[in-house]
Structure formats: structure tokens, C-alpha cells
Design a protein around this motif. Structure first.
Motif, PDB file in Angstrom:
ATOM      1  N   ARG A 189       0.819  -1.215   0.000  1.00  0.00           N
ATOM      2  CA  ARG A 189       0.000   0.000   0.000  1.00  0.00           C
ATOM      3  C   ARG A 189       0.852   1.264   0.000  1.00  0.00           C
ATOM      4  O   ARG A 189       0.398   2.324  -0.460  1.00  0.00           O
ATOM      5  CB  ARG A 189      -0.890  -0.035   1.256  1.00  0.00           C
ATOM      6  CG  ARG A 189      -1.886   1.084   1.410  1.00  0.00           C
ATOM      7  CD  ARG A 189      -2.745   0.828   2.635  1.00  0.00           C
ATOM      8  NE  ARG A 189      -3.760   1.855   2.808  1.00  0.00           N
ATOM      9  CZ  ARG A 189      -3.585   2.978   3.493  1.00  0.00           C
ATOM     10  NH1 ARG A 189      -2.431   3.200   4.091  1.00  0.00           N
ATOM     11  NH2 ARG A 189      -4.563   3.867   3.588  1.00  0.00           N
ATOM     12  N   THR A 190       2.090   1.181   0.517  1.00  0.00           N
ATOM     13  CA  THR A 190       2.944   2.350   0.696  1.00  0.00           C
ATOM     14  C   THR A 190       3.970   2.433  -0.428  1.00  0.00           C
ATOM     15  O   THR A 190       4.805   1.519  -0.571  1.00  0.00           O
ATOM     16  CB  THR A 190       3.667   2.281   2.055  1.00  0.00           C
ATOM     17  OG1 THR A 190       2.696   2.113   3.091  1.00  0.00           O
ATOM     18  CG2 THR A 190       4.474   3.532   2.317  1.00  0.00           C
ATOM     19  N   PRO A 191       3.967   3.490  -1.231  1.00  0.00           N
ATOM     20  CA  PRO A 191       4.900   3.577  -2.352  1.00  0.00           C
ATOM     21  C   PRO A 191       6.343   3.817  -1.924  1.00  0.00           C
ATOM     22  O   PRO A 191       7.281   3.421  -2.628  1.00  0.00           O
ATOM     23  CB  PRO A 191       4.355   4.765  -3.158  1.00  0.00           C
ATOM     24  CG  PRO A 191       3.597   5.592  -2.171  1.00  0.00           C
ATOM     25  CD  PRO A 191       3.023   4.624  -1.195  1.00  0.00           C
ATOM     26  N   ALA A 192       6.537   4.469  -0.771  1.00  0.00           N
ATOM     27  CA  ALA A 192       7.888   4.763  -0.294  1.00  0.00           C
ATOM     28  C   ALA A 192       8.302   3.735   0.753  1.00  0.00           C
ATOM     29  O   ALA A 192       7.651   2.707   0.949  1.00  0.00           O
ATOM     30  CB  ALA A 192       7.917   6.178   0.277  1.00  0.00           C
ATOM     31  N   GLY A 216      13.748  -7.779   1.735  1.00  0.00           N
ATOM     32  CA  GLY A 216      13.689  -7.333   0.345  1.00  0.00           C
ATOM     33  C   GLY A 216      12.744  -6.167   0.123  1.00  0.00           C
ATOM     34  O   GLY A 216      12.777  -5.535  -0.936  1.00  0.00           O
ATOM     35  N   GLU A 217      11.891  -5.875   1.104  1.00  0.00           N
ATOM     36  CA  GLU A 217      10.977  -4.738   0.998  1.00  0.00           C
ATOM     37  C   GLU A 217      11.670  -3.491   1.567  1.00  0.00           C
ATOM     38  O   GLU A 217      12.511  -3.581   2.449  1.00  0.00           O
ATOM     39  CB  GLU A 217       9.694  -5.007   1.786  1.00  0.00           C
ATOM     40  CG  GLU A 217       8.903  -6.211   1.308  1.00  0.00           C
ATOM     41  CD  GLU A 217       8.150  -5.946   0.015  1.00  0.00           C
ATOM     42  OE1 GLU A 217       8.163  -4.775  -0.449  1.00  0.00           O
ATOM     43  OE2 GLU A 217       7.558  -6.891  -0.528  1.00  0.00           O
ATOM     44  N   PRO A 218      11.319  -2.312   1.044  1.00  0.00           N
ATOM     45  CA  PRO A 218      11.894  -1.077   1.596  1.00  0.00           C
ATOM     46  C   PRO A 218      11.249  -0.739   2.942  1.00  0.00           C
ATOM     47  O   PRO A 218      10.173  -0.139   3.006  1.00  0.00           O
ATOM     48  CB  PRO A 218      11.556  -0.032   0.528  1.00  0.00           C
ATOM     49  CG  PRO A 218      10.328  -0.552  -0.151  1.00  0.00           C
ATOM     50  CD  PRO A 218      10.436  -2.054  -0.114  1.00  0.00           C
ATOM     51  N   VAL A 219      11.892  -1.140   4.023  1.00  0.00           N
ATOM     52  CA  VAL A 219      11.342  -0.978   5.366  1.00  0.00           C
ATOM     53  C   VAL A 219      12.390  -0.357   6.283  1.00  0.00           C
ATOM     54  O   VAL A 219      13.554  -0.776   6.276  1.00  0.00           O
ATOM     55  CB  VAL A 219      10.888  -2.336   5.950  1.00  0.00           C
ATOM     56  CG1 VAL A 219      10.428  -2.176   7.403  1.00  0.00           C
ATOM     57  CG2 VAL A 219       9.773  -2.937   5.112  1.00  0.00           C
ATOM     58  N   ASP A 220      11.992   0.629   7.045  1.00  0.00           N
ATOM     59  CA  ASP A 220      12.808   1.197   8.120  1.00  0.00           C
ATOM     60  C   ASP A 220      12.162   0.760   9.426  1.00  0.00           C
ATOM     61  O   ASP A 220      11.063   1.206   9.765  1.00  0.00           O
ATOM     62  CB  ASP A 220      12.844   2.717   8.019  1.00  0.00           C
ATOM     63  CG  ASP A 220      13.558   3.349   9.202  1.00  0.00           C
ATOM     64  OD1 ASP A 220      14.670   2.906   9.532  1.00  0.00           O
ATOM     65  OD2 ASP A 220      12.972   4.263   9.827  1.00  0.00           O
ATOM     66  N   TYR A 221      12.825  -0.127  10.138  1.00  0.00           N
ATOM     67  CA  TYR A 221      12.226  -0.794  11.310  1.00  0.00           C
ATOM     68  C   TYR A 221      12.940  -0.324  12.574  1.00  0.00           C
ATOM     69  O   TYR A 221      14.140  -0.545  12.735  1.00  0.00           O
ATOM     70  CB  TYR A 221      12.376  -2.315  11.154  1.00  0.00           C
ATOM     71  CG  TYR A 221      11.443  -3.148  12.013  1.00  0.00           C
ATOM     72  CD1 TYR A 221      11.554  -3.158  13.399  1.00  0.00           C
ATOM     73  CD2 TYR A 221      10.465  -3.937  11.439  1.00  0.00           C
ATOM     74  CE1 TYR A 221      10.705  -3.934  14.182  1.00  0.00           C
ATOM     75  CE2 TYR A 221       9.613  -4.724  12.213  1.00  0.00           C
ATOM     76  CZ  TYR A 221       9.739  -4.715  13.575  1.00  0.00           C
ATOM     77  OH  TYR A 221       8.902  -5.476  14.333  1.00  0.00           O
ATOM     78  N   LEU A 222      12.191   0.332  13.468  1.00  0.00           N
ATOM     79  CA  LEU A 222      12.735   0.798  14.742  1.00  0.00           C
ATOM     80  C   LEU A 222      12.239  -0.108  15.859  1.00  0.00           C
ATOM     81  O   LEU A 222      11.045  -0.158  16.150  1.00  0.00           O
ATOM     82  CB  LEU A 222      12.310   2.243  15.000  1.00  0.00           C
ATOM     83  CG  LEU A 222      12.776   2.875  16.324  1.00  0.00           C
ATOM     84  CD1 LEU A 222      14.287   2.800  16.490  1.00  0.00           C
ATOM     85  CD2 LEU A 222      12.279   4.318  16.423  1.00  0.00           C
ATOM     86  N   ASP A 261       4.588   4.854   9.841  1.00  0.00           N
ATOM     87  CA  ASP A 261       3.472   4.375   9.027  1.00  0.00           C
ATOM     88  C   ASP A 261       2.748   3.218   9.710  1.00  0.00           C
ATOM     89  O   ASP A 261       1.553   3.010   9.491  1.00  0.00           O
ATOM     90  CB  ASP A 261       3.965   3.916   7.652  1.00  0.00           C
ATOM     91  CG  ASP A 261       4.672   5.032   6.898  1.00  0.00           C
ATOM     92  OD1 ASP A 261       4.060   6.099   6.725  1.00  0.00           O
ATOM     93  OD2 ASP A 261       5.836   4.842   6.508  1.00  0.00           O
ATOM     94  N   VAL A 262       3.494   2.465  10.492  1.00  0.00           N
ATOM     95  CA  VAL A 262       2.932   1.337  11.240  1.00  0.00           C
ATOM     96  C   VAL A 262       3.485   1.380  12.657  1.00  0.00           C
ATOM     97  O   VAL A 262       4.696   1.556  12.854  1.00  0.00           O
ATOM     98  CB  VAL A 262       3.304  -0.020  10.599  1.00  0.00           C
ATOM     99  CG1 VAL A 262       2.789  -1.180  11.472  1.00  0.00           C
ATOM    100  CG2 VAL A 262       2.751  -0.136   9.190  1.00  0.00           C
ATOM    101  N   VAL A 263       2.621   1.245  13.626  1.00  0.00           N
ATOM    102  CA  VAL A 263       3.045   0.995  15.003  1.00  0.00           C
ATOM    103  C   VAL A 263       2.612  -0.423  15.353  1.00  0.00           C
ATOM    104  O   VAL A 263       1.439  -0.777  15.212  1.00  0.00           O
ATOM    105  CB  VAL A 263       2.429   2.001  15.990  1.00  0.00           C
ATOM    106  CG1 VAL A 263       2.669   1.534  17.431  1.00  0.00           C
ATOM    107  CG2 VAL A 263       3.027   3.385  15.779  1.00  0.00           C
TER     108      VAL A 263
END
Length: 380
Positions: A189-192, A216-222, A261-263
């Protein structure tokens, strides 16, 4: 969420436990609860407290048993549970309790002997069954705060027992699979780059399911937690694939609005002092149209009252979870399913789904995954 999307997600969760006969799981849970209930009665029946004709206020029982101040809420929950199960009487007008049913040592031992079988049936590893039994055996000392439950759950710093609680069992495989599908959907759903903030990540039981699925997905995970111990364990386990940070859900820490974008919050939000105020902060933290994924227990099992709930006692001088919200005055840690749905809506979220369905056998285990979304920005 459209009905067909919800059904697809539910099928994905079911696929994670396809080899399990879910209909037998409630029975195994009752076995664990029965052993815990008898252990409560045995622990309270010491020192002749409940001789025939003797009545006590709960404070007198706490004093006689030398229950630590921070654990006294657990004693009150026990007294309520024992009364509800018919093992204890309480006078409604005076609050005095009396006539605790005497539980023979052999009766309690017989129930405890079935803990390993019940734990295995629920998919827990053998280490988790040992933890349940060790907690039962140490109940008087746990109440007095002479033994910290962390020493039983993390023997010599080993995380394998805790992983059994939060990952390696039937219900968490189901819930984690649902969480994976929710985040996969957000990636599409998220283009960025998808910005994921995990709260109270702990031992990484849910993280370990999510991270490989999003490879493989563009994810920034904190990955965040209130404890440096868990951040260090997370770094050792996940390396530089994630970012790490200290975050206390009850602290008013400055957080940039719309920074996620996600919590994702698995088995942590029940620690909030006020769930409504916390959800409002999470709503503001999420970007417009952002997704909140919550995994939570929605009932208090007796087994947890004799083990994991000792982790939830506040430090001296700190407020108890739920002290100022819908749980105030009840000593409850967990919100019910209906309370979660109400609190999410009141905080400005649009609930999308919750699983398992109340009619599903897994619902008896009391754990649910909820997904809710913030409002999209209005178009000019």
C-alpha cells in the motif's frame, strides 16, 4: 477492511497452525488454570489463616503472609478468582473473606503433574512448562518478593523460556502470522519506505516473524523497549537490519508527529497507566492513514496470575498499569476485547479487524490481534 481481505488474512493465520486441532486447546488451558487455582489456595491456606469460623480482611491476609506492597494487587486478584470459582467465601457487606477450601497436597500435586502435558498441548516448549511449575512452587516467596520471577523466566539470562511465552506456541504462531500479513499489505500500500515502529519489542518474538517476511521490501524498522537488556538482545539477534531505541510507553517522550506508518505493539500496551491517553499519543505519532497493530491478552488466566503477572507489579512509588483508566479500581491488567474496540474508536482509530473470531476455539485462550487505522488527510 473489505470482508474478502479479512477472510484472506484469517486463512493465512489459520495456515500457520494447520496441523493443530484447535478444538482441544481450551481444555489444555483449563488444565493450566486448574493447577494455578489450587496453588493459590495452597499458598493462602498456610499458617492456619482460614480455620473454621475465622474471617479476615484482605489487608490482614497480606500482612500475615508478608506480601510485598507492590505485589498486593496480585493477592487481591487471587481472592477474587478463588471466590468466583467457589473456593472462598466473601461477605459483600463487610468485605471479610472466609472458608477457603482446604486443598490437599496430593490434590495440588496431581494437578501440577498435568502442567507439562497441558503446556505441550498448547505448543509451549518444555522450558515454559518448567517455568510454570517453578513459579507454582515458589509462590509464597514470589509474593514476599524474595524471589524475582525474572530469575525463573530468564535463568542465567537465557531467553528460550520467554520465547515460549511470546513466540513458540499455537496462539502466538496464529497471531504473528496475522501480523505478518497486515505488514505485507502495508508494504504494498505504501509507495515509499515503510516506517515501522515496534513498541515493547522485548525478546523479539513478534519481530522474528515480521523481519524475515519483509526481507527485500523497503522498510525502516525501529525496535524499541524500555529495557536496555532487550535492546542488546535485539542487536545480537537482528544486527543492523533494524534500528534500536529506548522508549517508555508511559513516559511523555518527545516523538515527531507522523513519524511512523505502522506501530506494532505485541503484549505491551496493557502496561499503560491510561490506555486512552496512550492510544491518543500513538494516533498522533502515526502518519495519516497509518496502521496500528496490537497483540494483547483479553482475559486473565489463573496460570498467568501465578507466574507472568509478577512481571507487571510496579516498582515502589510507580503507578499500577490501568490505575487511571477503565481498569481503575479493579486490579485488572488486561482489557477485554470489547474494551479494546471501544478504546480504539474513542481514540480516533477506525478498527479494521480483530482475530480470532469470538466463536473460534482459539478465543478461549484469550489473546487477540487488533488492527486499526488513522484517518487519511482530507483532499483539498
Amino acid at each position: 477492511m473489505p470482508a474478502d481481505a479479512r477472510e484472506d488474512l484469517a486463512r493465512s493465520a489459520e495456515a500457520a497452525i494447520r496441523e493443530v486441532d484447535a478444538s482441544v486447546l481450551p481444555g489444555f488451558m483449563r488444565q493450566l488454570d486448574h493447577a494455578a487455582l489450587l496453588a493459590m489456595a495452597r499458598a493462602l491456606g498456610r499458617n492456619g489463616l482460614f480455620r473454621p469460623g475465622i474471617r479476615h480482611r484482605w489487608e490482614q491476609i497480606a500482612d500475615r503472609l508478608r506480601v510485598a506492597p507492590r505485589h498486593r494487587w496480585i493477592l487481591r486478584r487471587w481472592l477474587t478468582a478463588l471466590r468466583e470459582e467457589g473456593l472462598l467465601q466473601r461477605d459483600d457487606d463487610t468485605g471479610f473473606v472466609h472458608d477457603l477450601r482446604a486443598v490437599r497436597r496430593s490434590e495440588a500435586a496431581e494437578a501440577t503433574a498435568l502442567v507439562a502435558e497441558a503446556a505441550r498441548g498448547l505448543g509451549y516448549p518444555v522450558e515454559m512448562a518448567r517455568f510454570f511449575v517453578a513459579a507454582i512452587e515458589q509462590l509464597p516467596r514470589l509474593l514476599r518478593d524474595e524471589v524475582a520471577v525474572q530469575t525463573l523466566l530468564f535463568p542465567d539470562g537465557d531467553l528460550s523460556t520467554a520465547e515460549g511465552a511470546y513466540k513458540d506456541n499455537v496462539i502466538n504462531r496464529y497471531l504473528n502470522a496475522a501480523a505478518v500479513e497486515l505488514l505485507r499489505g502495508e508494504c504494498q500500500r505504501t509507495p515509499a519506505t515503510l516506517r515501522v515502529l515496534e513498541l515493547g519489542a522485548g525478546i523479539g518474538g513478534t519481530t522474528a516473524a515480521i523481519v524475515p517476511a519483509l526481507a527485500g521490501e523497503p522498510v525502516d524498522y525501529l525496535f524499541t523497549d524500555v529495557s536496555q537488556f532487550f535492546l542488546d538482545a535485539g542487536r545480537q539477534r537482528f544486527g543492523d537490519r533494524l534500528r534500536y531505541g529506548i522508549l517508555d510507553i508511559n513516559a511523555d517522550q518527545p516523538v515527531q508527529p507522523g513519524c511512523a506508518d505502522v506501530v506494532l505493539a505485541a503484549n505491551v500496551l496493557h502496561n499503560s497507566v491510561h490506555i486512552g491517553r496512550l492510544l491518543a499519543r500513538l494516533r498522533d505519532l502515526l502518519a495519516p492513514g497509518g496502521l496500528l497493530v496490537v497483540i494483547e491478552s483479553c482475559r486473565e488466566h489463573y496460570q498467568a496470575m501465578t507466574s507472568m503477572q509478577f512481571l507487571m507489579s510496579p516498582r515502589d512509588g510507580e503507578p499500577q498499569p490501568g490505575a487511571t483508566d477503565v481498569r481503575a479500581g479493579t486490579d485488572r491488567i488486561f482489557l477485554t476485547r470489547d474494551e479494546w474496540l471501544t478504546e480504539l474508536a474513542d481514540a480516533g482509530f477506525t478498527p479494521l479487524l480483530d482475530l480470532p473470531d469470538p466463536t473460534h476455539p482459539l478465543a478461549a485462550l484469550g489473546q487477540h490481534v487488533f488492527a486499526a487505522r488513522t484517518d487519511e488527510l482530507e483532499q483539498p
